[in-house]
Design an enzyme around this catalytic site. Structure first.
Site, PDB file in Angstrom:
ATOM      1  N   ASP A 214       0.903  -1.142   0.000  1.00 25.92           N
ATOM      2  CA  ASP A 214       0.000   0.000   0.000  1.00 25.92           C
ATOM      3  C   ASP A 214       0.940   1.188   0.000  1.00 25.92           C
ATOM      4  O   ASP A 214       1.579   1.474   1.022  1.00 25.92           O
ATOM      5  CB  ASP A 214      -0.871   0.007   1.261  1.00 25.92           C
ATOM      6  N   HIS A 215       1.068   1.863  -1.132  1.00 25.41           N
ATOM      7  CA  HIS A 215       2.175   2.806  -1.239  1.00 25.41           C
ATOM      8  C   HIS A 215       2.055   3.983  -0.272  1.00 25.41           C
ATOM      9  O   HIS A 215       3.029   4.650   0.015  1.00 25.41           O
ATOM     10  CB  HIS A 215       2.386   3.257  -2.688  1.00 25.41           C
ATOM     11  N   HIS A 277      -5.659   2.850   1.194  1.00 20.48           N
ATOM     12  CA  HIS A 277      -4.860   3.964   1.713  1.00 20.48           C
ATOM     13  C   HIS A 277      -5.482   4.645   2.940  1.00 20.48           C
ATOM     14  O   HIS A 277      -4.802   4.951   3.905  1.00 20.48           O
ATOM     15  CB  HIS A 277      -4.676   5.032   0.628  1.00 20.48           C
TER      16      HIS A 277
END
Ligand code: BG6
Length: 527
Positions: A214-215, A277
């Site tokens: 999950d960047h 996010h």
């Protein structure tokens, strides 16, 4: 406890050997200390590889965090030679990433070491071809047989790739070598499909070897939420329902679909941003202090937050969420089309491009503190921010001097852009009168630290190579997040479905989103 008594927390006995590798240390020689390994990117022709993955690996090499024993292999279906792939990647580097201004020669040298395998995702022969190449590479680059696989394909390809990694023996760890997998989102489109995917993943890789990316967790500003909360003594005592009135999380984008209509129109913003996010941001804001700053300890605390949120019943979901879609409008001075007129979107699409909602965390720390969340495409501007809004002082002592009603203090985390943290409070205006005005104390990364922060993908790829999983989502986290999201999405169809509202592109969403907070006398903060 005074500072002399402050204990440093070391690793507990139960940490795995892999967790003991410390990815946070500085390296003194080229790539030394970072586990050697080959990096295989499935989906090497895709946008993510061009924009994020190759630039991130290049940056790690430039920073000497990866070295010569980290060869990179792209795998995709398109017919392409090594040389074509190399020149494409060299061009990519001049466009994207932190080191895009670097010498063309340096970029070409990096690109000249890349390899490309043309292969299908469902053909075992192609995986055997890859295996042969990886065996040669292991000897040539002394990778010790370690391989990091990166699944950056559309999700439909995850299953066949995992199956073939297993069948071809590519996922086997023999001797002391390791094989790990990074899986890109989306992890499923609801709880059941996420469970099915996790089952497929576990058929091939044990959980310890799985890194669900999950960047947002790789963003410096997101990691700094933990540093702010647990690296300082003064904030944590004020971090609870005793003092906090409510929390606002805004993740706004001004862009539209960026050519991804095929995916987005079937997903919607709730699956695209909220399930991943935003719930990650929420857990970092709300979690209890972990026993140690390590993978399992941190993830255990995040999971406890998700467990403390009761999934909504259908009627509560309808009452506490607002979904909407953009109509034509003006963004950054440019006219933009309505969502339904975007290329690739069906004329009668009911996909939500905006969602706002209220969530409550039923635990001792947060009971009674609503968390308001909003996210959307084609909003007024790109900004991600978390605001911790404090209760008003109990007495309006200064009203007699003509000051406005007491302000609520706010701690604001600016995740992006203009990264920083601010604290708003009131102060006496200079002069003879006792007049108070709001002011702001501000920390900005740019001015305090200078330089450019690493991109999220740099940090995450490095962590996966070093076996450090704190910044990746664990299976139970994903499962619980879908448990919360499913009822929201279900409430948008069938009988008495929640309405789909509309907003003009370039605004902050529909009026109904304001109304969600107005019900309790609150409002979205102006950004
Ligand atoms: C991705 C979503 O995960 O995150 C995109 O799929 C979104 O729709 C992007 O635009 C936002 O990332 P960032 O880092 O630009 O905030």
């Amino acid at each position: 406890m005074n500072s002399e008594n402050a204990r440093s927390v070391t690793l507990d006995q139960e940490n795995t050997v892999e967790e003991l590798t410390n990815p946070f240390r500085a390296l003194d020689e080229e790539g030394a200390g970072t586990n050697p390994c080959a990096i295989v990117i499935f989906g090497a022709s895709g946008d993510l590889t061009h924009r994020k993955l190759i630039p991130a690996i290049f940056a790690l090499k430039q920073e000497r965090l990866l070295g010569n024993n980290h060869p990179v292999i792209g795998y995709a279906r398109r017919d392409k030679s090594d040389d074509q792939f190399r020149s494409e990647m060299s061009e990519t580097l001049s466009e994207f990433g932190r080191f895009n201004q670097s010498d063309a020669e340096v970029r070409e040298r990096f690109a000249s070491e890349l390899r490309y395998v043309r292969g299908a995702y469902d053909k075992i022969e192609d995986f055997r071809k890859l295996k042969k190449l990886l065996d040669d590479i292991a000897l040539r680059y002394q990778t010790g047989g370690n391989v990091l696989f990166y699944l950056s394909t559309p999700p439909g390809a995850f299953g066949p790739i995992l199956e073939n990694l297993k069948k071809s023996g590519l996922a086997d760890e023999s001797g002391s070598c390791w094989r790990r997998v990074i899986v890109e989102k989306p992890i499923g489109r609801d709880r059941n499909s996420a469970r099915e995917l996790n089952k497929k993943i576990h058929d091939t890789f044990t959980e310890r070897r799985v890194f669900r990316i999950d960047h947002y967790l790789g963003k410096e500003t997101v990691q700094n939420i933990l540093a702010f909360r647990f690296g300082n003594g003064i904030f944590e005592p004020l971090w609870s329902n005793h003092y906090i009135d409510h929390v606002q999380i805004t993740v706004a984008e001004s862009i539209g679909l960026g050519g991804r209509a095929g995916y987005f129109d079937t997903a919607g913003i709730t699956r695209d941003m909220l399930q991943s996010h935003i719930l990650q941001l929420l857990t970092l804001i709300a979690m209890e202090p972990p026993a140690a700053f390590r993978g399992e300890a941190i993830r255990d605390e995040k999971v406890k937050v998700l467990r403390s949120i009761q999934p909504y019943s259908r009627s509560d979901a309808i009452r506490n969420t607002v979904r909407a879609q953009y109509r034509a409008g003006i963004v950054d001075g440019q006219e933009v089309a309505a969502y339904v007129n975007e290329e690739g979107v069906s004329d009668n699409s009911k996909t939500e491009t905006f969602v706002s909602l209220k969530l409550e965390i039923d635990n001792w720390r947060w009971s009674g503190v609503p968390f308001y969340i909003r996210t959307g495409k084609r909003l007024s501007r790109r900004v991600s921010q978390v605001d911790i809004v404090y209760k008003k002082p109990p007495l309006a002592l200064f009203e007699q001097f003509g000051s406005a009603a007491p302000e609520q203090n706010v701690i604001g985390f600016r995740i992006q852009p203009d990264e920083g943290i601010s604290l708003s409070f009131v102060s006496k205006r200079p002069g003879q009168a006792m007049k108070l005005d709001p002011v702001r104390m501000d920390f900005q990364y740019r001015t305090s630290f200078g330089g450019t922060a690493p991109e999220a993908y740099e940090r995450l790829i490095l962590d996966a190579i070093n076996g450090e999983a704190s910044l990746f989502a664990r299976q139970d986290e994903v499962d619980l997040s879908w448990k919360l999201i499913d009822p929201l999405i279900e409430s948008w169809s069938g009988e008495n479905a929640a309405p789909l509202y509309y907003y003009s592109a370039g605004t902050w969403g529909p009026e109904e989103s304001q109304a969600l907070l107005a019900r309790s006398g609150r409002k979205w903060r102006r950004i």
